[in-house]
Design a protein around this motif. Structure first.
Motif, short mmCIF file in Angstrom:
data_model
loop_
_atom_site.label_atom_id
_atom_site.label_comp_id
_atom_site.label_asym_id
_atom_site.label_seq_id
_atom_site.Cartn_x
_atom_site.Cartn_y
_atom_site.Cartn_z
N MET A 1 0.83 -1.21 0.00
CA MET A 1 0.00 0.00 0.00
C MET A 1 0.86 1.26 0.00
SD MET A 1 -3.36 -0.69 2.30
CE MET A 1 -2.55 -0.99 3.86
N MET A 2 0.40 2.24 -0.73
CA MET A 2 1.01 3.57 -0.69
C MET A 2 -0.11 4.55 -0.37
SD MET A 2 3.68 3.36 -3.90
CE MET A 2 4.61 4.83 -3.50
N PHE A 3 0.24 5.61 0.32
CA PHE A 3 -0.74 6.58 0.77
C PHE A 3 -0.38 7.97 0.26
CE2 PHE A 3 -2.49 3.59 3.80
CZ PHE A 3 -1.42 2.79 4.12
N TRP A 4 -1.42 8.74 -0.05
CA TRP A 4 -1.21 10.13 -0.45
C TRP A 4 -1.93 11.04 0.54
CZ3 TRP A 4 2.16 11.82 -3.97
CH2 TRP A 4 2.62 10.92 -4.95
N TYR A 5 -1.18 12.04 1.05
CA TYR A 5 -1.71 12.99 2.01
C TYR A 5 -1.60 14.40 1.46
CZ TYR A 5 -1.47 9.42 5.73
OH TYR A 5 -1.63 8.29 6.49
N ARG A 6 -2.47 15.27 1.96
CA ARG A 6 -2.38 16.69 1.66
C ARG A 6 -2.19 17.45 2.97
NH1 ARG A 6 -7.55 19.64 -0.85
NH2 ARG A 6 -8.29 19.42 1.30
N GLN A 7 -1.32 18.45 2.93
CA GLN A 7 -1.11 19.30 4.08
C GLN A 7 -1.28 20.75 3.62
OE1 GLN A 7 2.80 19.24 5.94
NE2 GLN A 7 1.92 19.77 7.93
N ASN B 1 -3.40 0.71 -3.77
CA ASN B 1 -2.90 -0.67 -3.82
C ASN B 1 -2.56 -1.02 -5.25
OD1 ASN B 1 -3.29 -1.05 -1.13
ND2 ASN B 1 -5.19 -2.17 -1.33
N GLN B 2 -1.47 -1.72 -5.42
CA GLN B 2 -1.07 -2.12 -6.75
C GLN B 2 -2.08 -3.10 -7.33
OE1 GLN B 2 0.39 -5.16 -8.16
NE2 GLN B 2 0.69 -4.14 -10.12
N GLY B 3 -2.54 -2.82 -8.53
CA GLY B 3 -3.44 -3.72 -9.22
C GLY B 3 -4.91 -3.49 -8.94
N SER B 4 -5.23 -2.45 -8.19
CA SER B 4 -6.64 -2.15 -7.94
C SER B 4 -6.85 -0.65 -7.91
CB SER B 4 -7.12 -2.78 -6.63
OG SER B 4 -6.41 -2.24 -5.55
N GLU B 5 -8.11 -0.25 -7.95
CA GLU B 5 -8.42 1.18 -7.89
C GLU B 5 -8.06 1.74 -6.52
OE1 GLU B 5 -9.64 1.68 -11.69
OE2 GLU B 5 -9.88 3.27 -10.21
N ALA B 6 -7.64 2.98 -6.52
CA ALA B 6 -7.34 3.64 -5.26
C ALA B 6 -8.63 3.84 -4.46
CB ALA B 6 -6.67 4.98 -5.52
N THR B 7 -8.48 3.86 -3.15
CA THR B 7 -9.61 4.10 -2.25
C THR B 7 -9.51 5.52 -1.72
OG1 THR B 7 -9.61 1.79 -1.57
CG2 THR B 7 -10.76 3.36 -0.15
N TYR B 8 -10.52 6.32 -1.99
CA TYR B 8 -10.49 7.74 -1.65
C TYR B 8 -11.22 8.01 -0.33
CZ TYR B 8 -8.58 8.69 -6.24
OH TYR B 8 -7.75 8.74 -7.33
N GLU B 9 -10.70 8.97 0.39
CA GLU B 9 -11.33 9.39 1.64
C GLU B 9 -12.46 10.37 1.32
OE1 GLU B 9 -10.55 8.19 4.76
OE2 GLU B 9 -9.41 6.76 3.54
N SER B 10 -13.32 10.56 2.31
CA SER B 10 -14.42 11.50 2.15
C SER B 10 -13.90 12.89 1.82
CB SER B 10 -15.23 11.53 3.46
OG SER B 10 -16.25 12.50 3.37
N GLY B 11 -14.49 13.48 0.81
CA GLY B 11 -14.08 14.82 0.40
C GLY B 11 -13.09 14.85 -0.74
#
Lengths: 113, 116
Positions: B31-37, B50-60
């Motif tokens: 898993m890799m994660f993307w954050y905004r600050q 996750n490699q090989g699947s669609e990314a899972t997005y947080e609310s907003g």
């Protein structure tokens, strides 16, 4: 939404003094972690404390966890100018092993030489 | 632990344009994660990739605004689309390592984006 509140928002101390930062959170957790960020750059992992632990040490760092109060504290002893940074707590929700970190608002620490 | 690099380290972009941020890890991770600050704020998770699947997005956060690619186990990209000044932030990727059911995250140096 942000999980935690941290206080103080800013802390200024002299070199050699101790710095204490507090973090509160809202929901049950698997673990709580503390991170340091220098000047808006990447975060550095400092320490992880599990929900069944009450205190943990790493060098000059001491972390406590009180799950009944949903709070944690980070103590930096004998601070140095190089400790100047922003410090964030982050929680992993109960039932998760890893994954999503929910960050507190952070404490900006300034250590004056 | 891991060594994580991001490109670009900073950029100044015009509103309405898009920017793709790259994140490279020196070891294979699930898993890799993307954050905004946002300026003066804490970090908020945008999505988990996750490699090989669609990314899972947080609310907003939505895929049309922040499309993510994860072509292999060491690389991911985040695109900030149709940018506005409100997108001015530091964007950070991270990966996690751990044992025994407890994982720590390791962060890249961040990409400082300014939208004018």
């Amino acid at each position: 939404s942000q999980q935690g509140e941290e206080d103080p928002q800013a802390l200024s101390i002299q070199e050699g003094e101790n710095a204490t930062m507090n973090c509160s959170y809202k929901t049950s957790i698997n673990n709580l972690q503390w991170y340091r960020q220098n000047s808006g750059r990447g975060l550095v992992h400092l320490i992880l404390i599990r929900s069944n632990e009450r205190e943990k040490h790493s060098g000059r760092l001491r972390v406590t966890l009180d799950t009944s109060k949903k709070s944690s504290s980070l103590l930096i002893t004998a601070s140095r100018a190089a400790d100047t940074a922003s410090y964030f707590c982050a929680t992993v929700a109960f039932g998760n092993q890893g994954g999503k970190l929910i960050f507190g608002q952070g404490t900006e620490l300034s250590v004056k030489p | 632990s891991a060594v994580i690099s991001q490109k670009p380290s900073r950029d100044i972009c015009q509103r309405g344009t898009s920017l793709t941020i790259q994140c490279q890890v020196d070891s294979q991770v699930t898993m890799m994660f993307w954050y905004r600050q946002q300026p003066g704020q804490s970090l908020t998770l945008i999505a988990t990739a996750n490699q090989g699947s669609e990314a899972t997005y947080e609310s907003g956060f939505v895929i049309d605004k922040f499309p993510i690619s994860r072509p292999n186990l060491t690389f991911s990209t985040l695109t900030v689309s149709n940018m506005s000044p409100e997108d001015s932030s530091i964007y950070l990727c991270s990966v996690e390592f751990g044992t025994g059911g407890f994982y720590e995250q390791y962060f890249g140096p961040g990409t400082r984006l300014t939208v004018t």
